[in-house]
Design a protein around this motif. Structure first.
Motif, mmCIF file in Angstrom:
data_model
loop_
_atom_site.group_PDB
_atom_site.id
_atom_site.type_symbol
_atom_site.label_atom_id
_atom_site.label_comp_id
_atom_site.label_asym_id
_atom_site.label_seq_id
_atom_site.Cartn_x
_atom_site.Cartn_y
_atom_site.Cartn_z
ATOM 1 N N SER A 1 -8.315 4.991 2.964
ATOM 2 C CA SER A 1 -7.365 5.079 1.839
ATOM 3 C C SER A 1 -6.333 6.172 2.039
ATOM 4 O O SER A 1 -6.665 7.272 2.490
ATOM 5 C CB SER A 1 -8.111 5.393 0.541
ATOM 6 O OG SER A 1 -8.882 4.316 0.136
ATOM 7 N N LEU A 2 -5.127 5.858 1.667
ATOM 8 C CA LEU A 2 -4.102 6.893 1.558
ATOM 9 C C LEU A 2 -4.285 7.588 0.216
ATOM 10 O O LEU A 2 -4.710 6.970 -0.771
ATOM 11 C CB LEU A 2 -2.710 6.260 1.613
ATOM 12 C CG LEU A 2 -2.303 5.665 2.959
ATOM 13 C CD1 LEU A 2 -1.051 4.803 2.782
ATOM 14 C CD2 LEU A 2 -2.053 6.780 3.977
ATOM 15 N N ILE A 3 -3.969 8.880 0.189
ATOM 16 C CA ILE A 3 -4.029 9.619 -1.072
ATOM 17 C C ILE A 3 -2.625 9.656 -1.671
ATOM 18 O O ILE A 3 -1.664 10.022 -0.999
ATOM 19 C CB ILE A 3 -4.532 11.060 -0.844
ATOM 20 C CG1 ILE A 3 -5.912 11.045 -0.165
ATOM 21 C CG2 ILE A 3 -4.562 11.835 -2.160
ATOM 22 C CD1 ILE A 3 -7.004 10.362 -0.948
ATOM 23 N N VAL A 4 -2.540 9.243 -2.919
ATOM 24 C CA VAL A 4 -1.241 9.130 -3.574
ATOM 25 C C VAL A 4 -1.052 10.282 -4.559
ATOM 26 O O VAL A 4 -1.944 10.593 -5.349
ATOM 27 C CB VAL A 4 -1.135 7.778 -4.308
ATOM 28 C CG1 VAL A 4 0.174 7.688 -5.097
ATOM 29 C CG2 VAL A 4 -1.245 6.631 -3.317
ATOM 30 N N LYS A 5 0.113 10.917 -4.459
ATOM 31 C CA LYS A 5 0.482 11.978 -5.415
ATOM 32 C C LYS A 5 1.872 11.665 -5.957
ATOM 33 O O LYS A 5 2.696 11.066 -5.263
ATOM 34 C CB LYS A 5 0.519 13.346 -4.725
ATOM 35 C CG LYS A 5 -0.844 13.862 -4.325
ATOM 36 C CD LYS A 5 -1.452 14.648 -5.458
ATOM 37 C CE LYS A 5 -2.938 14.821 -5.254
ATOM 38 N NZ LYS A 5 -3.638 15.107 -6.500
ATOM 39 N N ILE A 6 2.099 12.122 -7.163
ATOM 40 C CA ILE A 6 3.377 11.830 -7.804
ATOM 41 C C ILE A 6 4.194 13.118 -7.911
ATOM 42 O O ILE A 6 3.696 14.144 -8.382
ATOM 43 C CB ILE A 6 3.163 11.253 -9.226
ATOM 44 C CG1 ILE A 6 2.161 10.082 -9.197
ATOM 45 C CG2 ILE A 6 4.490 10.832 -9.855
ATOM 46 C CD1 ILE A 6 2.557 8.922 -8.327
ATOM 47 N N LEU A 7 5.446 13.040 -7.464
ATOM 48 C CA LEU A 7 6.374 14.155 -7.680
ATOM 49 C C LEU A 7 6.939 14.004 -9.084
ATOM 50 O O LEU A 7 7.460 12.941 -9.435
ATOM 51 C CB LEU A 7 7.513 14.131 -6.651
ATOM 52 C CG LEU A 7 8.523 15.281 -6.785
ATOM 53 C CD1 LEU A 7 7.886 16.605 -6.390
ATOM 54 C CD2 LEU A 7 9.764 15.020 -5.945
ATOM 55 N N ARG A 8 6.834 15.065 -9.870
ATOM 56 C CA ARG A 8 7.196 14.953 -11.279
ATOM 57 C C ARG A 8 8.372 15.851 -11.643
ATOM 58 O O ARG A 8 8.573 16.901 -11.038
ATOM 59 C CB ARG A 8 5.981 15.274 -12.150
ATOM 60 C CG ARG A 8 4.837 14.300 -11.885
ATOM 61 C CD ARG A 8 3.698 14.427 -12.851
ATOM 62 N NE ARG A 8 2.689 13.420 -12.568
ATOM 63 C CZ ARG A 8 2.750 12.152 -12.987
ATOM 64 N NH1 ARG A 8 3.770 11.750 -13.720
ATOM 65 N NH2 ARG A 8 1.809 11.288 -12.669
ATOM 66 N N SER A 9 9.086 15.427 -12.646
ATOM 67 C CA SER A 9 10.300 16.142 -13.040
ATOM 68 C C SER A 9 9.997 17.476 -13.716
ATOM 69 O O SER A 9 9.157 17.542 -14.604
ATOM 70 C CB SER A 9 11.106 15.282 -14.015
ATOM 71 O OG SER A 9 12.125 16.060 -14.595
ATOM 72 N N PRO A 10 10.708 18.544 -13.310
ATOM 73 C CA PRO A 10 10.594 19.816 -14.032
ATOM 74 C C PRO A 10 11.556 19.874 -15.217
ATOM 75 O O PRO A 10 11.555 20.835 -15.968
ATOM 76 C CB PRO A 10 10.998 20.843 -12.970
ATOM 77 C CG PRO A 10 11.954 20.107 -12.083
ATOM 78 C CD PRO A 10 11.585 18.651 -12.127
ATOM 79 N N HIS A 11 12.380 18.859 -15.358
ATOM 80 C CA HIS A 11 13.384 18.845 -16.434
ATOM 81 C C HIS A 11 13.025 17.812 -17.493
ATOM 82 O O HIS A 11 12.475 16.758 -17.184
ATOM 83 C CB HIS A 11 14.769 18.517 -15.865
ATOM 84 C CG HIS A 11 15.202 19.461 -14.793
ATOM 85 N ND1 HIS A 11 15.475 20.788 -15.038
ATOM 86 C CD2 HIS A 11 15.365 19.278 -13.452
ATOM 87 C CE1 HIS A 11 15.812 21.384 -13.899
ATOM 88 N NE2 HIS A 11 15.744 20.490 -12.907
ATOM 89 N N ALA A 12 13.376 18.113 -18.732
ATOM 90 C CA ALA A 12 13.061 17.205 -19.825
ATOM 91 C C ALA A 12 13.991 15.998 -19.838
ATOM 92 O O ALA A 12 13.626 14.917 -20.301
ATOM 93 C CB ALA A 12 13.141 17.942 -21.160
ATOM 94 N N THR B 1 2.722 -0.215 2.486
ATOM 95 C CA THR B 1 2.076 0.185 3.742
ATOM 96 C C THR B 1 1.003 -0.796 4.214
ATOM 97 O O THR B 1 0.559 -0.728 5.357
ATOM 98 C CB THR B 1 1.380 1.556 3.575
ATOM 99 O OG1 THR B 1 0.351 1.415 2.583
ATOM 100 C CG2 THR B 1 2.362 2.624 3.141
ATOM 101 N N GLY B 2 0.551 -1.660 3.316
ATOM 102 C CA GLY B 2 -0.564 -2.537 3.643
ATOM 103 C C GLY B 2 -1.906 -1.844 3.595
ATOM 104 O O GLY B 2 -2.941 -2.448 3.862
ATOM 105 N N ARG B 3 -1.917 -0.560 3.221
ATOM 106 C CA ARG B 3 -3.142 0.220 3.279
ATOM 107 C C ARG B 3 -3.729 0.480 1.889
ATOM 108 O O ARG B 3 -3.000 0.496 0.910
ATOM 109 C CB ARG B 3 -2.855 1.574 3.952
ATOM 110 C CG ARG B 3 -2.334 1.369 5.362
ATOM 111 C CD ARG B 3 -2.649 2.443 6.342
ATOM 112 N NE ARG B 3 -3.649 3.407 6.041
ATOM 113 C CZ ARG B 3 -3.576 4.671 6.450
ATOM 114 N NH1 ARG B 3 -2.518 5.097 7.131
ATOM 115 N NH2 ARG B 3 -4.557 5.504 6.186
ATOM 116 N N PRO B 4 -5.035 0.705 1.855
ATOM 117 C CA PRO B 4 -5.626 1.104 0.570
ATOM 118 C C PRO B 4 -4.986 2.404 0.089
ATOM 119 O O PRO B 4 -4.630 3.261 0.903
ATOM 120 C CB PRO B 4 -7.104 1.323 0.902
ATOM 121 C CG PRO B 4 -7.341 0.580 2.182
ATOM 122 C CD PRO B 4 -6.040 0.617 2.930
ATOM 123 N N ALA B 5 -4.868 2.523 -1.224
ATOM 124 C CA ALA B 5 -4.238 3.709 -1.788
ATOM 125 C C ALA B 5 -5.039 4.155 -2.993
ATOM 126 O O ALA B 5 -5.474 3.325 -3.789
ATOM 127 C CB ALA B 5 -2.804 3.405 -2.202
#
Lengths: 277, 783
Positions: free
Chosen positions: B50-61, B285-289
């Motif tokens: 599995s690939l590890i998924v992370k989310i880049l999140r907004s610092p602005h409202a 990617t075709g890969r587990p995530a």
């Protein structure tokens, strides 16, 4: 975030390990791990004291109790003589975190964390505890702690133990005011020790938490109280003195104004507790 | 009527049911696995590679994403992909996991070129390890064009307020140019005219806060292609079938959604949170995530309760007849309009019918966008917000009339056999259904509850003694059982030759114990024990459709489907036994896992299915049944509470709370009690402790359990739960819902008790010690 973790077997090895730059000494880890996770610190090396047998002791003689630096809160609560000798310390430790936290956290860790809200720390201020440092120095607690999170502990040194001199008191009190009842950081905490004379206060010690950069002992209030009788009038006067002397800040837990009010109101607990002297 | 009279409510059970399995506290079927730490949760599934998924999140409202430069991140060894809004389909959808078509606006994209709150997703990163994924997040450079924002929802409709949803693709929103996601109004009678005729009126504005679900298990999902290339998603969700449908809408791909054991949801998992991110990675990617939210993400970037403001006006004549209720509301849906309209409507539809004797009712208001975390479904779903305003206002009216609030509320509340026009007017997102109340034991709840609580004696007591004040409060509540004419659930039962049954349900046990109580219902109908059922829930490739676990519907809807399926299975067994024995069905009956004939012969279920497998008219006995509700029978509850206020600090402690509940037949009394206790605790949290604090840029400061205070065991003290003797004719073995109603009363009952103690009417939750202290101080009640 990556760091090495080292668990020395003796104090000699400990001393070598902690002198390296970027190394942090860990006791129970209940504050350190939280700070790492919050991104407040990024250690290169964590040095645990937990396996060092010479730091794991409680000694007692006629004059004092000495608590080694890896003794946990839970161990202290289970140590019967503590409750008899220092009930105020027992009460303060009892409110720290949860059972899980008390099973890991240590009193020395509470000192090193140097939080203005430190519960165990407040009791140590009241009891005039001394901190024994690995270089042989013994420093009064109020001189050891400098500001939030800071102590005078020199780099490369560690705390060996806490010495608490035995003293006799007739009344003790500890309370923390938080929004909820446990697992809470106090908005304000208060503790006192009272020794009664025949008609009046012979000796009083009083300290507040979360109202200044460090735990605050009000020595002039203590001085003023000597020889006074505890009644409404007395409490009214000291309550005003307290209000002038505490210097809290606004934060998410409460406003400075509220904290000031709490400090002065909590003085009335003396009357409510039915303390006569 | 005078509730002070020495009288008791008749408590004869209106049915002749003698239950064997239902109405007993059997052990939770998954209890041992949970306490032994068995791998049951989404994060426990080990999908290799599995690939590890992370989310880049907004610092602005509120900002436009001008440019995302991921080149540095992509250079990092072990980074599989970085996806931005340019890499995902631009399909507007709603994350709300509701029936189709959803009543929530389509105003969300998997990733967008605009971010609308601090925490909104900007990019999806997938890497070989969590450490690499975290490093990659830091290497992505985003240029933002920062816009003005709206944090305070009372200013969302201001003249010069920035427009939060200006995208052309938005649909289903009421007036996005003015930040109005939804609008609703209804009335019957003329509220102004009625108010003018009233002898006593009250008008006040009440506020209820955002609240975090604080479930133990954070949001989590894993996606992969199975051996045959079918997309499979394992996810911690309350709504697997809605997830499948929404993923298809966004990506155009069919999928299988597996819901393992869920570690709490409380409505927070009635939405698509993580599934779209892992799916995007697997498709690319075709890969587990795999993506497991951190606590901070769960706190700041999933859902919260809709904060609401209600200006309420109520009036009664001098004989204490409640004549009119007028509620004008404003609800904060945050950055996206998930459950915007429906939670707002429930604030009226699950409170107003309780007082069905009024001449005029109006309920109206706007649900507005702000630059804060999106609000969504949360246990109670608007009813706690509405109940806080309504019950407190009625409490005040009773006080003005000089009447015991128990007596006033009871006098004006609904009874068995009655109806309310509100049932028909207000549904969820559309018209409701007419219904006659088939079970309502509110008199027992109020009168017997008052006795049990010592209400009358306690109210004679001194309220302020020394530095402590004590107060006694009461609150009335109703909820629903399912969304009528929309909610559908199915159940499949398959008989095995060892005498066991597979019970396959789409219903989603999120800790409620629904797997257990549905097995109890099936066991009751099939005259066998819970241990004979192998329960499986839920897997969209295997189990029948179920709308999911929300709207207090599982016991009622999935329970009725299960009962139907079990009853049909019983008929199939009798038919097979009749064929085997040659005796007519009329001479056979089911008892203790066997078919017994009047002639004394008996066949076990095991013997029957064994013959059907190998030697006689060979076939597999299997049935599937569905149930869609025509009505939504409300459960009722009366809560009594005693509080103590420390006058020196303003701190409120709930000393004891009695919940007297009419939920029909509690299928499993122990689990039902747990539902009420849990909801009460969450309600106490909402009333006293839990608070979202934002900094000036709109970042939530209280984003962990260090700063966001859910009540601890020490704060709950004593909660007593008592069940009324009640039987709902349309429910499975007389059952109605019990999971949400407990959250409706803590807010008003605590506020009413504070009023009783010190005469201060608190109109805003949470009731912070500091605020109450200064109010006490103004009144000279502090030292």
């Amino acid at each position: 975030m990556s760091y090495s973790f080292i668990s020395p077997r003796d104090e000699k090895e400990l001393k070598e390990e902690i002198s390296a730059p970027g190394s942090f000494t860990m006791s129970g880890g209940t504050d350190l791990l939280v700070k790492i996770r919050m991104g407040k610190i990024s250690p290169q090396k964590i040095v645990s004291t937990s396996k060092i047998s010479t730091l794991h002791f409680i000694d007692e003689n006629d004059d004092e109790i000495v608590i080694g630096s890896t003794i946990t809160h839970a161990e202290l609560l289970e140590y019967k003589p503590l409750r008899e000798a220092f009930p105020v310390l027992f009460d303060a430790i009892y409110t720290i975190g949860s059972p899980q936290i008390r099973n890991r956290g240590t009193l020395v860790g509470n000192v090193m964390n140097a939080s203005p809200a430190g519960d165990g720390l407040l009791a140590l201020y009241l009891l005039d505890a001394k901190i024994e440092i690995s270089n042989g120095d013994a420093v009064n607690i109020d001189e050891f702690v400098v500001s939030p999170g800071r102590t005078i502990l020199p780099k490369g040194e560690y705390v060996k133990s806490i010495h608490i001199p035995k003293s006799k008191w007739d009344h003790h009190y500890f309370e923390k005011v938080g929004q909820r009842n446990s697992m809470t950081i106090s908005i304000v905490s208060i503790g006192w020790l009272i020794k009664c004379g025949s008609e009046a206060i012979e000796n009083l010690r009083i300290a507040f938490g979360s109202v200044a950069p460090t735990i605050l002992r009000l020595k002039d209030v203590e001085k003023f109280s000597k020889g006074k009788k505890i009644d409404e009038k007395f409490v009214h006067v000291v309550s005003d003195m307290v209000k002038e002397r505490v210097n809290p800040i606004d934060d998410v837990r409460g406003s400075a104004q509220y904290r000031k009010k709490l400090c002065s109101n909590l003085m009335y607990r003396m009357v409510e507790e039915g303390i006569k002297c | 009527m005078n509730v002070r009279e020495e009288r008791s409510v008749a408590t004869s059970l209106s049915s002749d049911k003698n239950f064997d399995v239902v109405n007993t506290s059997v052990e939770k079927i998954d209890g041992y696995a949970l306490v032994k730490g068995k791998p049951v949760f989404t994060d426990d599934f080990d999908v290799p590679d599995s690939l590890i998924v992370k989310i880049l999140r907004s610092p602005h409202a509120h900002a436009i994403v001008k440019n995302v430069d991921a080149s540095k991140a992509l250079e990092l060894s072990g980074v599989a992909c970085v996806l931005t809004y340019k890499d995902v389909p631009r399909i507007a959808f709603t994350r709300a996991g509701q029936g189709y078509p959803e009543p929530s606006p389509y105003d969300t994209f998997v990733l967008d070129k605009k971010v609308r709150y601090v925490g909104d997703a900007v990019a999806i990163v997938a890497a070989e390890s969590e450490e690499i994924a975290r490093k990659a997040l830091k290497l992505i450079k985003v240029e933002y064009d920062v816009l003005d924002n709206i944090i305070d929802y009372e200013h969302a409709m201001d003249e010069n307020a920035p427009i939060i949803h200006d995208e052309s693709e938005i649909s289903g929103a009421y007036d996005p140019k003015h930040n109005i996601a939804s609008h609703y109004e209804m009335h019957f009678g003329d509220v102004d005219e009625e108010l003018s005729k009233c002898d006593v009126t009250t008008e006040k504005t009440f506020y209820t806060p955002n609240q975090s679900h604080a479930m133990m298990e954070p949001h989590a999902a894993i996606s992969y292609f199975d051996a045959n290339g079918r997309l499979t998603i394992i996810t911690s969700t309350q709504v697997p079938y809605h997830v499948r449908r929404i993923i298809k809408r966004i990506f155009g791909v069919e999928s299988r959604v597996i819901k393992p054991r869920i570690g709490g949801g409380f409505g927070g998992k009635q939405a698509v949170h993580v599934e779209a991110y892992v799916t995007a990675v697997t498709l690319k990617t075709g890969r587990p995530a795999r993506c497991i939210y951190t606590r901070k993400e769960t706190m700041t970037a999933s859902n919260t309760r809709h904060a609401m403001r209600f200006k309420i006006r109520v009036g009664a004549d001098k004989d204490a007849n409640l004549r009119v209720i007028d509620m004008q509301g404003l609800s904060n849906t945050g950055a996206y309009g998930e459950h915007a309209l429906t939670t707002f409507m429930v604030a009226g539809s699950k409170t107003l019918p309780l007082y069905n004797k009024v001449n005029a009712v109006r309920f109206m208001g706007d649900i507005v966008y702000t630059n804060t975390e999106s609000a969504g479904a949360f246990r109670g779903y608007g009813a706690p917000q509405g109940a806080f305003a309504l019950d407190c206002a009625l409490d005040e009216l009773a006080h003005k009339l000089g009447m015991d609030p128990v007596e006033f509320k009871l006098k004006n509340s609904i009874r068995e056999g009655e109806t309310s026009p509100v049932f028909k007017v207000m549904g969820e997102g559309r018209e409701g259904v007419e219904q006659i109340v088939g079970s309502c034991k509110i008199e027992e709840c109020a009168i017997e509850g008052a006795k049990l609580f010592n209400w009358h004696e306690k109210r004679e007591r001194q309220r302020i003694e020394g530095t402590k004040a004590h107060g006694y409060g009461v609150a009335f509540a109703m909820q629903g059982s399912s969304i009528p004419a929309i909610d559908m659930g199915g159940a499949t039962i398959k008989m095995n030759d060892d005498g066991t049954f597979n019970l396959m349900i789409g219903a989603t046990d999120l800790g409620t114990g629904s797997d257990t109580i549905l097995a109890q219902i099936a066991a009751e109908a099939l005259h066998t024990s819970v241990g004979k059922f192998v329960v499986y829930s839920s897997d969209t490739d295997v189990t029948p459709f179920d709308k999911g676990a929300y709207a207090s519907s599982t016991t009622y809807v999935s329970g009725n489907a299960t009962k139907r399926a079990a009853e049909r299975m019983a008929r199939e067994i009798l038919k097979a036994a009749s064929e085997i024995t040659g005796e007519s069905v009329e001479k056979l009956h089911l008892e203790n896992g066997k078919v017994i004939s009047k002639s004394g012969k008996s066949l076990t279920y095991s013997e029957i299915q064994t013959q059907l497998f190998y030697t006689f008219k060979q076939r597999q006995l299997e049935v599937t049944e569905s149930f869609v509700s025509e009505v939504s029978p409300p459960p009722y509850m009366v809560t009594f509470a005693e509080i103590e206020i420390d006058l020196e600090t303003g701190k409120v402690d709930v000393m004891s709370m009695l919940n007297y509940v009419d939920c029909g037949t509690p299928i499993n009394p122990l689990l039902a009690r747990g539902q009420v206790e849990g909801a009460s605790s969450q309600g106490i949290g909402m009333a006293l402790y839990e608070e979202h604090i934002f900094d000036k840029n709109g970042r939530m400061v209280t984003d962990d359990f260090f700063t966001y205070k859910v009540p601890s065991r020490d704060d709950i003290k004593k909660i007593t739960v008592k069940f009324a003797d009640s039987y709902e004719p349309t429910g499975p073995f007389g059952a109605k819902s019990v999971s949400e109603i407990g959250l409706d009363t803590p807010g008003p009952v605590i506020a009413n008790a504070i009023f009783d103690a010190v005469g201060i009417r608190v109109n805003r939750l949470p009731i912070k010690s500091e605020d109450l202290y200064f109010k006490l101080n103004e009144r000279g009640l502090t030292p």
